[in-house]
Design a protein around this motif. Structure first.
Motif, PDB file in Angstrom:
ATOM      1  N   PHE A 374      -2.224  -1.907  -0.965  1.00 44.29           N
ATOM      2  CA  PHE A 374      -2.143  -2.272  -2.762  1.00 44.29           C
ATOM      3  C   PHE A 374      -3.701  -2.074  -3.032  1.00 44.29           C
ATOM      4  N   TYR A 375      -4.092  -3.038  -2.237  1.00 41.77           N
ATOM      5  CA  TYR A 375      -4.947  -3.922  -2.752  1.00 41.77           C
ATOM      6  C   TYR A 375      -5.951  -2.637  -2.160  1.00 41.77           C
ATOM      7  N   SER A 376      -6.725  -2.202  -0.866  1.00 38.64           N
ATOM      8  CA  SER A 376      -6.915  -1.168  -0.057  1.00 38.64           C
ATOM      9  C   SER A 376      -7.219   0.006  -1.149  1.00 38.64           C
ATOM     10  N   ILE A 377      -6.321   0.269  -1.780  1.00 44.05           N
ATOM     11  CA  ILE A 377      -6.379   1.639  -2.582  1.00 44.05           C
ATOM     12  C   ILE A 377      -7.229   1.052  -3.714  1.00 44.05           C
ATOM     13  N   LEU A 378      -7.761   0.260  -4.059  1.00 46.81           N
ATOM     14  CA  LEU A 378      -7.870  -0.347  -5.233  1.00 46.81           C
ATOM     15  C   LEU A 378      -9.196  -0.167  -4.657  1.00 46.81           C
ATOM     16  N   ILE A 379      -9.242  -0.459  -3.644  1.00 44.54           N
ATOM     17  CA  ILE A 379     -11.282  -0.845  -4.241  1.00 44.54           C
ATOM     18  C   ILE A 379     -11.676   0.467  -4.083  1.00 44.54           C
TER      19      ILE A 379
END
Length: 394
Positions: A374-379
């Motif tokens: 989730f955090y990486s997709i937000l990037i």
């Protein structure tokens, strides 16, 4: 000093700063493979003991905010020498702590004082010739990441066989030795800012408002480091619950991640030549793929090994490219620019540590992997939404 900038950055000084960055930043991460030992020692829960890395990272963020801007006002070497004294005192407090609250408070001051690597990075950028700036940043960052990852291997081994307290006595001794080396070899750099400390701190807000590339870099770096921190905070719990391994094996995964760190100098060179928006997209895609691998690796050592190497390579690529972007701007305020970026970076780390611990308690490893994904997709979402704020650079 001007003559150093004309000559370029000497390799001996560059590698001294790289080693120093790794050795100092390691102090912030010794605790992660030791959390289970600390929890047993103080008879507390896994979520309670996770406050140690949380407060260490918060301390680091506060140190970045209140200490690093001083590098634009005071001589850098003198500042580093004084800071090392506080590092040594904080490490000894960790080693001697007799309760969890004291350990947490000591961890905060370890993080608060161990901000020296973020003095070395802008120093390398300032001393290096412009065409070699990315390479110099990459070498210092390579040492820094090797320190982060190697610290987990060393502390896991020491903790398993000799107890967690000895690790902090050893760390204090290492800092004392390196203080002597820096005193002999580190060059002095004069600073340009002539205003008061209050004016110095107020200028941070001015740069934050006026520099969209710095704000975006801080968001990208913080989200990347959030996933990274969630992984390392919970790995020791995964090793014990799913594999029946101790802190030594959890720490050994740090050695695998060093493969990513060794790519740092290559990434730094690429960031001097390659379009930075594209490089950031590739780095984030590598992290997304790593988290997908982690999703299916709750009972697979091979999967965890592949994931560790990929997530470290992706984060390192993202981080170095972010820094090359922000250091190419405002050369007279590199420490303050770095402060804005790194505060965001380590707020992300604190967020990842907290949410990672809760994801583990609620959903075990699959929850942690989904959180990192989730955090990486937000990037990517933030990058594509706002990347036009970055001037196109080669």
């Amino acid at each position: 000093m001007p003559e150093n900038r004309e000559e370029g950055l000497k390799n001996s000084v560059l590698y001294l700063m790289s080693a120093g960055a790794g050795l100092v930043v390691a102090n912030n991460y010794y605790n992660q493979p030791l959390l289970s030992l600390m929890a047993k020692d103080f008879q507390v829960s896994e979520s309670a003991v996770s406050n140690i890395p949380l407060f260490t990272q918060l301390g680091y963020a506060f140190g970045l905010l209140f200490i690093i801007p001083l590098g634009d006002k005071f001589p850098r070497k003198k500042m580093v020498m004084i800071d090392f004294i506080f590092i040594i005192a904080s490490l000894l407090a960790m080693a001697l702590a007799q309760s969890l609250p004291i350990l947490i408070i000591s961890g905060f001051f370890v993080g608060f004082s161990c901000v020296v690597p973020q003095v070395f990075v802008p120093m390398a950028a300032q001393l290096a010739k412009p065409e070699k700036r990315g390479s110099a940043i990459g070498i210092v960052m390579s040492g820094l990441l090797i320190g982060i990852l190697g610290s987990r291997f060393i502390s896991g081994f020491v903790g398993e066989y000799f107890g967690w307290r000895l690790m902090y006595f050893i760390a204090a001794g290492i800092m004392l030795i390196f203080w002597l080396l820096l005193k002999l070899k580190l060059p002095e750099l004069k600073s340009d800012f002539k205003g008061t400390y209050k004016e110095l701190m107020q200028s941070l807000w001015g740069y934050f408002k006026s520099e969209p590339p710095v704000r975006l870099a801080a968001v990208r770096g913080g989200l990347g480091f959030a996933g990274f921190s969630a992984f390392w905070t919970t790995l020791v719990f995964l090793m014990e619950e799913n594999f029946n391994y101790g802190s030594g094996v959890a720490g050994a995964f740090g050695v695998l991640g060093i493969a990513g760190a060794l790519a740092a100098s290559l990434i730094g060179k690429l960031s001097d030549r390659m379009n930075k928006n594209l490089l950031i997209t590739i780095a984030t895609a590598i992290m997304i793929f790593a988290w997908v691998v982690f999703e299916f690796s709750g009972y697979s050592i091979v999967g965890l090994v592949i994931g560790v190497i990929l997530v470290d390579m992706g984060l390192q690529s993202l981080h170095i490219t972010n820094q090359n972007i922000i250091f190419s701007r405002n050369p007279d305020a590199r420490n303050r620019i770095n402060t804005i970026y790194m505060v965001g970076y380590f707020i992300g780390g604190a967020l990842g540590t907290t949410t990672g611990a809760y994801a583990w308690e609620l959903f075990q490893w699959r929850g942690v992997a989904s959180l990192g994904l989730f955090y990486s997709i937000l990037i990517l979402i933030f990058h594509f939404a706002f990347k036009n704020s970055i001037p196109e650079e080669n």
